[in-house]
Design an enzyme around this catalytic site. Structure first.
Site, PDB file in Angstrom:
ATOM      1  N   ASP A  67      36.563 -78.118   4.987  1.00 13.44           N
ATOM      2  CA  ASP A  67      35.483 -77.814   5.497  1.00 13.44           C
ATOM      3  C   ASP A  67      34.854 -76.460   5.521  1.00 13.44           C
ATOM      4  O   ASP A  67      35.528 -75.565   5.379  1.00 13.44           O
ATOM      5  CB  ASP A  67      35.450 -78.661   6.914  1.00 13.44           C
ATOM      6  CG  ASP A  67      36.773 -77.937   7.635  1.00 13.44           C
ATOM      7  OD1 ASP A  67      37.346 -76.885   7.229  1.00 13.44           O
ATOM      8  OD2 ASP A  67      37.155 -78.531   8.851  1.00 13.44           O
ATOM      9  N   ASN A 136      40.928 -82.849  20.273  1.00 15.62           N
ATOM     10  CA  ASN A 136      40.232 -84.019  20.455  1.00 15.62           C
ATOM     11  C   ASN A 136      40.669 -85.128  19.460  1.00 15.62           C
ATOM     12  O   ASN A 136      40.207 -86.154  19.398  1.00 15.62           O
ATOM     13  CB  ASN A 136      38.781 -83.983  20.594  1.00 15.62           C
ATOM     14  CG  ASN A 136      38.276 -83.549  19.295  1.00 15.62           C
ATOM     15  OD1 ASN A 136      38.990 -83.100  18.438  1.00 15.62           O
ATOM     16  ND2 ASN A 136      36.999 -83.591  19.465  1.00 15.62           N
ATOM     17  N   HIS A 138      40.545 -84.468  16.319  1.00 16.51           N
ATOM     18  CA  HIS A 138      40.021 -84.500  14.855  1.00 16.51           C
ATOM     19  C   HIS A 138      40.822 -83.734  13.855  1.00 16.51           C
ATOM     20  O   HIS A 138      41.792 -82.966  14.074  1.00 16.51           O
ATOM     21  CB  HIS A 138      38.363 -83.391  15.367  1.00 16.51           C
ATOM     22  CG  HIS A 138      38.540 -82.177  15.068  1.00 16.51           C
ATOM     23  ND1 HIS A 138      37.779 -81.305  15.560  1.00 16.51           N
ATOM     24  CD2 HIS A 138      39.579 -81.153  14.736  1.00 16.51           C
ATOM     25  CE1 HIS A 138      38.040 -80.060  15.504  1.00 16.51           C
ATOM     26  NE2 HIS A 138      39.320 -80.008  15.216  1.00 16.51           N
ATOM     27  N   GLU A 143      35.202 -85.834  13.596  1.00 19.53           N
ATOM     28  CA  GLU A 143      35.122 -85.896  15.151  1.00 19.53           C
ATOM     29  C   GLU A 143      35.283 -87.260  15.569  1.00 19.53           C
ATOM     30  O   GLU A 143      35.189 -88.216  14.980  1.00 19.53           O
ATOM     31  CB  GLU A 143      33.868 -85.499  15.867  1.00 19.53           C
ATOM     32  CG  GLU A 143      33.691 -83.947  15.230  1.00 19.53           C
ATOM     33  CD  GLU A 143      34.395 -82.769  16.047  1.00 19.53           C
ATOM     34  OE1 GLU A 143      35.724 -83.088  16.739  1.00 19.53           O
ATOM     35  OE2 GLU A 143      34.062 -81.643  16.143  1.00 19.53           O
TER      36      GLU A 143
HETATM   37  P1  PGA Z   1      43.611 -74.506  15.251  1.00 16.63           P
HETATM   38  O1  PGA Z   1      42.317 -75.789  15.157  1.00 16.63           O
HETATM   39  O2  PGA Z   1      44.661 -74.526  14.119  1.00 16.63           O
HETATM   40  O3  PGA Z   1      42.557 -73.291  15.427  1.00 16.63           O
HETATM   41  O4  PGA Z   1      44.272 -75.126  16.846  1.00 16.63           O
HETATM   42  C1  PGA Z   1      42.886 -77.078  14.649  1.00 16.63           C
HETATM   43  C2  PGA Z   1      41.509 -77.794  14.434  1.00 16.63           C
HETATM   44  O5  PGA Z   1      40.844 -77.816  15.157  1.00 16.63           O
HETATM   45  O6  PGA Z   1      41.834 -78.643  13.232  1.00 16.63           O
END
Ligand code: PGA
Length: 242
Positions: A67, A136, A138, A143
């Site tokens: 992304d 959450n 994702h 999302e």
């Molecule tokens: P993080 O994020 O590795 O910074 O915890 C993971 C994500 O939101 O996919």
């Protein structure tokens, strides 16, 4: 699904790097699906060390990232292109032309999604997709929602995602509102998926994603459908699993 739980984050980083390294050792021109965020940083450090020690070469490897934010270019220090250069690509023997991150600074983001999917399709199947997990549920920037888009697409970021990522910007207003992300369908097409999660604050969502119902409201739960899923957790992240 193969769930591996280790006592420390250091062990998780080493094992994660070994899984990726073994793919490249077996297939020097492997196609790796990569991720940003706090989770993979330690894994990338281990890969850099292996490369520096001459144990592993990325000279033929191709990469596709999950992304990118819409509206900031690859020079911006919060862009995911910049993150990948800083945390991995600048420190290994990879050909930058073989590294791919969606371009968030295009006039037509929808057209960029179509282009990115076509490029992945033409490259062939991703040998492995590395994933972190959002609080959450994702994956990438897919999302929770009533439905999920299969291919690469533009998403509006959930408020909690912008909040979580505000720590990297001067304030939350500077966090982009939209991103380009591979879809869950693109992710599930990878030959192998490596989901890495660390920390007690993710224990509930790990439980929900891996042992809860398969639902688009928890995008990571869709990974239960993948025939070759490896989940790599530290003890804290795995503490609520039964
Ligand atoms: P993080 O994020 O590795 O910074 O915890 C993971 C994500 O939101 O996919």
């Amino acid at each position: 699904m193969n769930i591996l739980i280790y006592d420390t984050q250091e062990q998780v980083n080493k094992v994660g790097a070994t899984i990726l390294a073994n793919i490249v050792l077996a297939k020097p021109n492997a196609i790796l699906g990569l991720a940003t965020g706090g989770t993979p940083v330690g894994i990338y450090k281990e890969l850099v060390a292996k490369n520096e020690q001459g144990l592993l070469s990325f000279s033929e490897v191709r990469t596709y990232n999950l992304d990118e934010y819409v509206g900031i270019d690859g020079e911006h220090d919060q862009s995911y292109r910049y993150f990948m250069n800083e945390n991995l690509f600048n420190h290994i023997d990879i050909n930058k032309a073989n590294t791919h991150v969606p371009n968030g600074k295009v006039a037509d983001a929808e057209a960029e999604c179509v282009r990115y999917d076509a490029e992945i399709e033409a490259a062939g199947q991703l040998d492995i997709q590395l994933l972190g997990l959002g609080h959450n549920g994702h994956i990438g920037f897919n999302e929770p929602d009533d439905s999920q888009v299969p291919g690469t697409h533009v998403v509006e970021l959930a408020q909690e995602t912008r909040q979580a990522n505000a720590r990297f910007f001067a304030n939350i207003d500077e966090v982009p509102t939209h991103a380009i992300t591979m879809g869950v369908g693109t992710i599930l097409k990878a030959k192998k998926i490596l989901l890495v999660v660390k920390g007690e604050d993710k224990a509930d969502i790990v439980k929900q994603a891996l042992q809860g119902p398969i639902t688009t409201q928890c995008p990571a739960s869709l990974l239960q459908l993948h025939p070759n899923l490896i989940v790599l957790l530290d003890k804290a992240a795995g503490s609520k699993l039964s």
